[in-house]
Design a protein around this motif. Structure first.
Motif, PDB file in Angstrom:
ATOM      1  N   PHE A 190      -1.702   5.565  19.024  1.00  0.00           N
ATOM      2  CA  PHE A 190      -2.632   4.658  19.677  1.00  0.00           C
ATOM      3  C   PHE A 190      -2.718   3.332  18.928  1.00  0.00           C
ATOM      4  CE2 PHE A 190      -6.747   2.687  20.268  1.00  0.00           C
ATOM      5  CZ  PHE A 190      -6.746   2.551  21.645  1.00  0.00           C
ATOM      6  N   LEU A 191      -2.714   3.419  17.610  1.00  0.00           N
ATOM      7  CA  LEU A 191      -2.805   2.213  16.790  1.00  0.00           C
ATOM      8  C   LEU A 191      -1.692   1.234  17.140  1.00  0.00           C
ATOM      9  CD1 LEU A 191      -4.394   1.103  14.324  1.00  0.00           C
ATOM     10  CD2 LEU A 191      -2.637   2.098  12.890  1.00  0.00           C
ATOM     11  N   ASN A 192      -0.506   1.752  17.425  1.00  0.00           N
ATOM     12  CA  ASN A 192       0.633   0.873  17.629  1.00  0.00           C
ATOM     13  C   ASN A 192       0.960   0.582  19.076  1.00  0.00           C
ATOM     14  OD1 ASN A 192       1.985   0.203  14.943  1.00  0.00           O
ATOM     15  ND2 ASN A 192       1.398   2.349  14.751  1.00  0.00           N
ATOM     16  N   PHE A 193       0.636   1.519  19.953  1.00  0.00           N
ATOM     17  CA  PHE A 193       1.017   1.308  21.353  1.00  0.00           C
ATOM     18  C   PHE A 193      -0.183   1.075  22.250  1.00  0.00           C
ATOM     19  CE2 PHE A 193       4.351   4.004  19.477  1.00  0.00           C
ATOM     20  CZ  PHE A 193       5.357   3.061  19.477  1.00  0.00           C
ATOM     21  N   ASN A 194      -1.390   1.249  21.684  1.00  0.00           N
ATOM     22  CA  ASN A 194      -2.591   0.981  22.439  1.00  0.00           C
ATOM     23  C   ASN A 194      -2.671   1.789  23.729  1.00  0.00           C
ATOM     24  OD1 ASN A 194      -4.896  -0.362  21.911  1.00  0.00           O
ATOM     25  ND2 ASN A 194      -4.422  -2.111  23.231  1.00  0.00           N
ATOM     26  N   ALA A 195      -2.085   2.962  23.708  1.00  0.00           N
ATOM     27  CA  ALA A 195      -2.107   3.827  24.882  1.00  0.00           C
ATOM     28  C   ALA A 195      -1.931   5.257  24.418  1.00  0.00           C
ATOM     29  CB  ALA A 195      -0.988   3.449  25.851  1.00  0.00           C
ATOM     30  N   LEU A 196      -2.316   6.187  25.281  1.00  0.00           N
ATOM     31  CA  LEU A 196      -2.165   7.599  24.939  1.00  0.00           C
ATOM     32  C   LEU A 196      -1.325   8.360  25.961  1.00  0.00           C
ATOM     33  CD1 LEU A 196      -5.855   8.259  23.877  1.00  0.00           C
ATOM     34  CD2 LEU A 196      -3.891   8.399  22.370  1.00  0.00           C
ATOM     35  N   GLY A 197      -1.162   7.781  27.148  1.00  0.00           N
ATOM     36  CA  GLY A 197      -0.418   8.473  28.191  1.00  0.00           C
ATOM     37  C   GLY A 197       1.067   8.521  27.866  1.00  0.00           C
ATOM     38  N   PHE A 198       1.712   9.625  28.203  1.00  0.00           N
ATOM     39  CA  PHE A 198       3.149   9.744  27.916  1.00  0.00           C
ATOM     40  C   PHE A 198       3.955   8.608  28.561  1.00  0.00           C
ATOM     41  CE2 PHE A 198       2.215  14.487  27.539  1.00  0.00           C
ATOM     42  CZ  PHE A 198       2.134  14.434  26.165  1.00  0.00           C
ATOM     43  N   PRO A 199       3.776   8.388  29.875  1.00  0.00           N
ATOM     44  CA  PRO A 199       4.613   7.339  30.483  1.00  0.00           C
ATOM     45  C   PRO A 199       4.417   5.976  29.815  1.00  0.00           C
ATOM     46  CG  PRO A 199       3.495   8.629  32.170  1.00  0.00           C
ATOM     47  CD  PRO A 199       2.907   9.037  30.864  1.00  0.00           C
ATOM     48  N   GLU A 200       3.166   5.618  29.531  1.00  0.00           N
ATOM     49  CA  GLU A 200       2.898   4.305  28.936  1.00  0.00           C
ATOM     50  C   GLU A 200       3.510   4.193  27.542  1.00  0.00           C
ATOM     51  OE1 GLU A 200       0.594   6.257  30.150  1.00  0.00           O
ATOM     52  OE2 GLU A 200      -0.503   5.231  31.750  1.00  0.00           O
TER      53      GLU A 200
END
Lengths: 645, 530
Positions: A190-200
Motif C-alpha cells: 500500500f505504501l508504494n502502490f497506494n492500492a490494495l486490489g490485485f488488479p490495481e
C-alpha cells in the motif's frame, strides 16, 4: 455471475452459523445434513460458475459487493475475483471439501462435539473460499487468518488432551509469525502502490522493470513469502504441521493436506507479477521449497506414527510446489497442488480409516497385514501411494514430473540445484510411502490377535469417498500431459492469468527444449521412484524390518526420528529465553521493582517529609524557638552571600 | 435537539439523584433505576447519532451559556460533539448499562454503588462533550471521585492502596494540566485581550496566528497536558497504577476503567495536544512514538507471564493503548482513524473481557489462571463468548480489532517504516498471551474439584455479552458505519500538525537548496525554526 459467486463462500458460512448457534439442540443427523448440504451446494455452484466462466470470452471478473474498510486512500472492498486460478482453487476446495465432509459423518459419528466439528469445518470452507476468491490483499488476509483460526480450533478439537491444545496453540502462533511478514508485505504494497486490489496493484507492478539485486519488489516478495512459509509449513516455520496431526483425521486431510496448507502456494502464484520481477525473492522461494522438500522427506523415513509420515510428506510435497513457483513454473505448481489435494486427502482419509478400525492406534509398529481386514482402504490407499511416488500413469507422476522438468529446464540461475534436490526427495518419497503401506497393510500382523476380531472395514460413506478420491488420483493428471504425450489442458486454461509476465521471461519460456531432454528427465524420475520402491520392498516386505528394528541404526535414527531436534532448538533459543526474561526480569524486577518502585518511592518520600514536618509541630516552645533561630540564620546567610546582585 | 448533549450527560445524574430517595433496602429498585437511567442515556446518544451530520467538521449541537464569573473571567458551560467524540459518547452509554447489568453480584451498599456508577458516567460523558477547558477540567476531576470510591469500597483485598494510588497518580497529572490551562488562558488574554477558556477560540486563535506560543512555552504546555493524558492512557512508563487498580476494582469498575476511562487520555491527546500544540507535537512525536512502541511490546511481554487473569488483561491494555497513541502520533488520517477505531475496539473487547472475568470470579472467587483449566467442559457457552472476545482482542480479520490495528499499522508505516514493523510484532505477542491464557483456563481436563460444579452463563449474563458480540462483528465487517462520520473531524484535528509537517518539509528543501550555492549567506538566509 456476481450473485452466484458470493454464495460459494456464503453457504458454508450460513452452515457454520446454523450449526454453531443451534447445533447443540438439534439432532446429529440434521447437523451433518446442514454441513454437507451447504458445502455440496457450494460445490455445485462452483461447477455452474465454471461452465458459465468457460463460456465467456473474458478471463477475469472482479465483483465488488461493499466497502469493508476505507480510510483516506486506504480502501479494501469486499470484492471477489474470478479468473482461471481462483476457479481452479475454488473447485478443488469445494470438491475435496465436500467429499471430506461426507467422510466425516462416518468418522466423527461416535465422537462428542459433533456439531462443533461440523460448524468449524463449515467455517473453514467459508474462510478458505474467501482466501482464494478475494480480489484484494486485505480480504485475502481475512480468509488467510480465518483458515488459521479454524485450524487452531480443529487441531485442538479434543481439547481435554494437553497435546492437542498445545498443538493448536502452536499452529496459531507459528502462523502468526508468518502473518507478521504477510502483513508487513501488505503495508509495504500500500505504501508504494497506494492500492490494495490485485488488479490495481499488479497493473502498476507490470510497469516496473525486473529488479536487479534487492529492491522494493524483492522486499515485498520476501515478506509475503514469510507468510507463505508459515501457512504452507516451509522451513523455518514448518514445525506446527506435524503437531497438527493431533486433530481428527478428516481435519488433517482437508486442512493440513489438501487445502489450507496450499494457501501459501496459491498466494505466491497470485502475486506472480511481483515475484517474476524480483528474481532474488524467487530464488529464495525455490531454495526454501526444494530444501524443505528434501529435508521433510528425510524426517518422514523413520516416523512410526502413520499420520506423522503423511504430515512430513505433506511438508515435502508443498516444498515441490514452491520449487515449481521458484522456477516460474506457476501452472505446474498449481497442477501439483491439485493432484496432491486428491492423493494426499485420499492417503489421510485412508489412514483415518485404519485408525478408526484399530480404535485410534496410530503406531505402525502395531499394524501390518491389515489388507485382509480393510480391503477397500488398502487398495484405495495404494492408488494414492502410487500417485505420490510418481509411478507412471498416476496423477502425481504427471505433476511431479512437470515440476522436475521445469526445474531442470528453467531459465533461472542455480536451477539444477533445485532439480537435484527435488529428484533426491522423489526417491525418498517413494521409499517412505512404500514403507508406510507395507508396514500397515502387508507382511505379518503385529496388531494384538485378541483385538483383531473387532477390526472391520469402515462404513459405506467413508469407503465411497475413498474410492472417488482413488479415481481422481488416477485420472486427475490427464489434464496436464507433458509435451511429448499430448496437450496440457490445465496449463492452457491457466495461461490467461499470467498476462503480466515480464517480456524477458515470456521469451525465455517460449524457448523450446528438445523432447529428448524431457524424456531423459522423465526417465530419471521413473528410475529413482523405482529405486525407492525396491529398497522399501526389500527391507520391509522381504526382510520384515519393523519400526522397532530401525533404531539399530543408532544416532542417525535418533537424529532423524527426533526431527533433527528442531523443536527443542526453537524452545531453547527463542521461547524459553523470552518467557524467562519477561517473567523474572521485565515483570518482577523492571515493572514492579523499578518503575512502580519510583512511583511508590515518591509517595514514601512525601509521606516521610510530611511526618518530618508534622513532628516540628510538637507544641514545645523551646523547639519552635530553635527552628526560628535556624531559619533566621539561614536567611541572613542567604542575604549575605547570595543577594549580592 | 437543542439540549440533547446536556440530556445525555445528566440523565445518569438524574438517576443518581432519584436513587437518593429510594429506601436503602430495595435492592432491585436500585438496580432498576440505575439500569433504566443509563439505558435512557444510551437511547439519547443514539438519537444524537441519528441526527449527526457527518459532512461537517464543525462541533454540532453546541450549547453555550455563561456559567459563572470569577472577577472578570467568565467560565462558560460550553458543549459540542464532533465525529471523534460522538462514538466515544456512544461507547460510554453502551458500556455503562452493561457494566451495571454485570454488577448483580454486588450486595453491599447497592444504592451507593449505583449512584457512583451513574455519577461516573456523567463525569465521563462531560469530559467527551466539554468544549470549555475549565468545564473539561471539572468533569475530568469529578470522575475521579466515584471511581475512587468504587475501587476503595467495593474492591478486593488491597483496594485502599489501589484506590489511593489511582487517585493521587492521576491527580498529579491533572494538576499539571490545570496549570497548563491557566497558562494558555493568560497567554491568550495577554496577546489578544480576549479572556476565554473556549477550546474553539483558542484553537482558532492559534491557527490564525493571533496567539503565538513561544517555543519553550509550547513544549512545556504540551508536556503539562500530555503528562495528564499519558498517565490516564496509560502510556509506558506511567502505567503501574493500572494493574493495581484493575485487580482491586470490582468488575464494573474495571469495565468502565478499561472500557472508557482510559480513552479519556487518548481522546485528550487527539483533541487538545495535537491541535493546540502542533509544533511541540511534531517535535516530541519521536519520543511519544517510542514510548508507545515500547508499551506495545513491553505490555504484551509482561501480560504473557501474569498469573492473574485480570492483571493479564490490564497489561494487555497497556499494549493496546500503545497502538492507539502510535496511531495518533502518526499524524495522518489513516493512523488517527485507526486509533479512534481502536479506542472503540478496546472499549468493547477489554470491557467484555473484564465482564467475562467477573462472571467467573462471581462463581469461583478467584482470578488465578492456575485455579482454572478445562472450564470449556462445564461452561461451553462461556467458553465460546470468551473465545470470540479473545479473537477480537488479538485482531482477527473479520472482527473489529483488525480494522483498527491494520489502519494504525498502515498509518505508522506511512510515517516511519520502522515504527510499523516494531508495532506489528505486537500482533504475534498478543496471540501468544491470549491463547496461552485461554488454553490454561478453558482447555485440558478439569483439575480442581471446585470447577466441577460450575454452571454455565444464565440469561442475564448472555444478555450482557450478546450486544458486545454483535458490535464486534458489525464493526469488523462493515466499518464504514463508524469510519465515515469521523473523517472530517479527524482531518480537522490533524490540520495543525500536518501544516507543521509540511512547513518542515518546505524548510528542509529550502535549506538543502541554500546549502549548495553560496555558503557565505547561509546563516542569514536560513529561516529560524522557532
Amino acid at each position: 455471475m456476481k450473485e452466484l459467486l458470493i454464495w460459494i463462500p456464503a453457504l458454508p458460512f450460513i452452515g457454520f452459523l446454523l450449526n454453531g448457534i443451534f447445533g447443540r439442540r438439534i439432532p446429529k443427523k440434521l447437523v451433518h445434513w446442514i454441513a454437507c448440504l451447504t458445502t455440496g451446494v457450494s460445490f455445485l455452484l462452483a461447477g455452474i460458475v465454471f461452465f458459465r466462466f468457460i463460456g465467456q470470452p473474458a478471463t477475469e471478473f472482479s465483483f465488488q459487493y461493499f466497502t469493508w474498510i476505507q480510510s483516506g486512500a486506504f480502501r479494501a472492498e469486499f470484492g471477489l475475483l474470478l479468473d482461471p486460478l481462483s476457479m481452479v482453487m475454488a473447485l478443488v476446495v469445494c470438491g475435496v471439501g465436500f467429499l471430506i465432509h461426507i467422510y466425516s459423518i462416518g468418522y466423527m459419528w461416535h465422537e462428542g462435539g459433533y456439531y462443533r466439528f461440523f460448524a468449524y469445518m463449515n467455517l473453514f470452507m467459508a474462510s478458505m473460499l474467501m482466501l482464494v476468491l478475494a480480489d484484494n490483499f486485505l480480504l485475502m488476509f481475512v480468509g488467510w487468518e480465518g483458515v488459521g483460526l479454524c485450524s487452531y480450533l480443529l487441531i485442538g478439537f479434543y481439547f481435554e488432551k494437553k497435546s492437542a491444545s498445545d498443538a493448536g496453540k502452536k499452529a496459531f502462533i507459528v502462523n502468526r509469525i508468518g502473518d507478521f511478514g504477510f502483513v508487513l508485505g501488505i503495508l509495504l504494497i500500500f505504501l508504494n502502490f497506494n492500492a490494495l486490489g490485485f488488479p490495481e496493484v499488479f497493473a502498476q507492478v507490470a510497469e516496473l522493470p525486473v529488479e536487479a539485486g534487492y529492491g522494493l519488489l524483492t522486499a515485498i516478495g520476501l515478506l509475503l513469502f514469510v507468510g507463505a512459509t508459515g501457512k504452507s509449513a516451509q522451513i523455518p516455520l514448518y514445525v506446527w504441521l506435524p503437531d497438527a496431526m493431533e486433530g481428527p483425521t478428516p481435519v488433517s486431510a482437508l486442512i493440513h493436506a489438501a487445502t489450507m496448507v496450499t494457501a501459501g502456494v496459491y498466494m505466491v502464484t497470485r502475486t506472480y507479477p511481483i515475484y517474476t520481477r524480483a528474481p532474488e525473492a524467487l530464488f529464495w522461494v525455490a531454495l526454501v521449497g526444494s530444501v524443505t522438500a528434501l529435508f521433510a522427506a528425510t524426517i518422514g523415513i523413520f516416523q512410526r506414527d502413520i499420520k506423522r509420515v503423511l504430515a512430513y510428506s505433506t511438508v515435502s510435497q508443498l516444498g515441490y510446489m514452491f520449487t515449481a513457483l521458484g522456477v516460474m513454473a506457476f501452472s505446474a505448481g498449481i497442477f501439483h497442488l491439485m493432484t496432491h489435494a486428491f492423493f494426499k486427502a485420499l492417503l489421510f482419509l485412508g489412514s483415518g480409516s485404519v485408525i478408526l478400525a484399530l480404535h485410534h492406534e496410530q503406531d505402525m509398529q502395531n499394524m501390518g497385514g491389515l489388507r485382509k481386514y480393510l480391503p477397500v482402504t488398502c487398495w484405495t490407499m495404494w492408488f494414492g501411494t502410487l500417485a505420490i511416488a510418481g509411478v507412471p500413469l498416476f496423477s502425481g507422476f504427471f505433476s511431479k514430473d512437470d515440476i522436475l522438468w521445469q526445474a531442470f529446464a528453467a531459465p533461472v540461475p542455480h536451477h539444477l540445484i533445485f532439480y537435484i534436490l527435488g529428484t533426491v526427495a522423489a526417491l525418498i518419497t517413494a521409499f517412505y510411502m512404500f514403507r508406510l503401506m507395507i508396514l500397515t497393510f502387508h507382511g505379518r500382523t503385529r496388531y494384538p490377535a485378541d483385538k483383531l476380531d473387532h477390526v472391520h472395514e469402515s462404513p459405506r460413506t467413508m469407503t465411497t469417498v475413498l474410492s472417488v478420491l482413488a479415481l481422481l488420483s488416477l485420472v486427475g493428471g490427464y489434464v496436464g500431459l507433458p509435451a511429448w504425450l499430448g496437450p496440457n489442458v490445465f496449463k492452457h486454461f491457466l495461461d490467461p492469468v499470467f498476462k503480466y509476465l515480464p517480456s524477458e521471461q515470456q521469451a525465455a519460456a517460449a524457448h523450446h527444449h528438445s523432447i529428448n531432454q524431457e524424456l531423459m528427465v522423465t526417465g530419471i524420475a521413473i528410475a529413482v521412484a523405482l529405486l525407492g520402491i525396491i529398497v522399501a520392498w526389500v527391507l520391509y516386505q522381504r526382510r520384515h524390518v519393523t519400526p522397532e528394528n530401525e533404531s539399530s541404526l543408532g544416532w542417525l535414527h535418533r537424529l532423524i526420528y527426533n526431527k533433527y531436534y528442531v523443536d527443542e532448538i526453537y524452545d531453547a533459543t527463542v521461547i524459553h529465553p523470552i518467557q524467562r526474561t519477561s517473567e523474572s526480569f521485565l515483570w518482577k524486577v523492571f515493572d514492579v521493582g523499578i518503575i512502580d518502585g519510583i512511583v511508590n518511592g515518591y509517595a514514601t518520600l512525601s509521606r516521610a517529609l510530611g511526618i518530618f514536618t508534622a513532628q516540628l509541630q510538637n507544641g514545645l516552645l523551646r523547639s519552635y524557638l530553635g527552628w526560628v533561630v535556624v531559619g533566621s540564620l539561614f536567611f541572613v546567610i542567604f542575604i549575605l552571600f547570595f543577594w549580592s546582585a | 435537539m437543542d439540549v440533547i448533549l446536556s440530556l445525555i450527560i445528566f440523565l445518569p445524574l438524574i438517576g443518581a439523584i432519584m436513587l437518593l430517595f429510594v429506601p436503602r433496602e430495595s435492592i432491585n429498585t436500585h438496580r432498576g433505576v440505575a439500569l433504566v437511567s443509563s439505558l435512557m442515556a444510551l437511547v439519547a446518544s443514539l438519537v444524537l447519532w441519528g441526527h449527526f451530520n457527518p459532512a461537517t467538521d464543525a462541533f454540532q449541537f453546541q450549547e453555550f451559556t455563561e456559567w459563572f464569573q470569577i472577577g472578570t473571567v467568565k467560565i462558560h458551560y460550553f458543549l459540542g460533539v464532533d465525529g471523534i467524540s460522538l462514538f466515544l459518547v456512544i461507547l460510554t452509554t453502551f458500556i455503562t448499562p452493561l457494566a451495571i447489568l454485570g454488577s448483580w453480584a454486588i450486595r453491599k451498599h447497592v444504592r451507593e454503588y449505583m449512584i457512583f456508577m451513574l455519577v461516573l458516567e456523567t463525569g465521563i460523558l462531560g469530559v467527551f462533550l466539554s468544549l470549555d477547558l475549565v468545564l473539561f477540567y471539572l468533569f475530568w476531576e469529578i470522575m475521579l471521585i466515584p471511581m475512587y470510591f468504587l475501587i476503595g469500597v467495593w474492591g478486593s483485598k488491597n483496594r485502599v492502596y489501589a484506590a489511593v494510588k489511582f487517585f493521587i497518580y492521576t491527580m498529579a497529572g491533572s494538576l499539571l494540566m490545570l496549570v497548563g490551562i491557566l497558562t494558555l488562558f493568560y497567554l491568550h488574554a495577554e496577546q489578544t485581550g480576549i479572556q476565554t477558556f473556549s477550546f474553539l477560540q483558542l484553537r482558532d486563535a492559534l491557527a490564525a496566528g493571533e496567539l503565538v506560543l513561544p517555543h519553550q512555552a509550547e513544549l512545556l504546555l504540551f508536556l503539562a497536558f500530555g503528562l495528564a493524558f499519558a498517565i490516564k492512557v496509560p502510556l509506558f512508563p506511567f502505567h503501574t497504577w493500572l494493574p493495581d487498580a484493575h485487580v482491586e476494582a470490582p468488575t464494573a469498575g474495571s469495565v468502565i476503567l478499561a472500557g472508557v476511562l482510559l480513552k479519556m487520555g487518548t481522546y485528550g491527546l487527539l483533541r487538545f495536544c495535537l491541535p493546540l500544540f502542533p509544533n511541540a507535537s511534531v517535535e516530541l512525536a519521536p519520543w511519544v512514538c517510542t514510548l508507545a512502541i515500547v508499551g506495545i511490546i513491553y505490555g504484551a511481554l509482561v501480560a504473557m507471564v501474569q498469573p492473574d487473569v485480570k492483571k493479564l488483561v490490564a497489561y494487555s491494555s497497556v499494549s493496546h493503548l500503545g497502538y492507539v497513541v502510535l496511531g495518533i502520533f502518526a499524524f495522518n488520517l489513516i493512523g488517527a482513524q485507526g486509533a479512534t477505531y481502536q479506542m472503540l475496539n478496546h472499549g468493547l473487547s477489554t470491557g467484555a473481557l473484564f465482564l467475562l472475568v467477573g462472571m467467573i470470579y462471581d462463581r469461583r472467587h478467584t482470578r488465578l489462571i492456575a485455579d482454572f483449566g478445562g472450564l470449556a467442559h462445564r461452561m461451553p457457552v462461556f467458553a465460546t463468548f470468551f473465545m470470540i472476545i479473545t479473537l477480537s482482542s488479538i485482531g482477527l480479520p473479520g472482527l473489529n480489532g483488525f480494522v483498527g490495528e491494520i489502519l494504525i499499522l498502515q498509518g505508522a508505516f506511512l510515517d516511519n517504516i520502522l515504527y510499523g514493523v516494531l508495532a506489528a510484532s505486537g500482533m504475534i505477542l498478543s496471540a501468544v498471551y491470549m491463547l496461552w491464557m485461554y488454553q490454561r483456563v478453558f482447555l485440558g481436563k478439569i483439575r480442581h474439584a471446585e470447577n466441577e460444579a460450575l454452571t454455565d452463563l444464565d440469561l442475564r449474563e448472555k444478555l450482557i455479552l450478546t450486544p458486545i458480540v454483535i458490535m464486534v462483528v458489525w464493526m469488523g465487517i462493515y466499518s464504514s458505519t463508524f469510519l465515515r462520520p469521523m473523517d472530517r473531524s479527524l482531518d480537522r484535528a490533524l490540520a495543525g500538525v500536518q501544516a507543521v509537517r509540511a512547513e518542515d518539509t518546505v524548510l528542509e528543501i529550502r535549506e538543502a537548496r541554500l546549502e549548495q550555492p553560496i555558503p557565505a549567506h547561509r546563516t542569514e538566509a536560513v529561516p529560524q525554526n522557532d
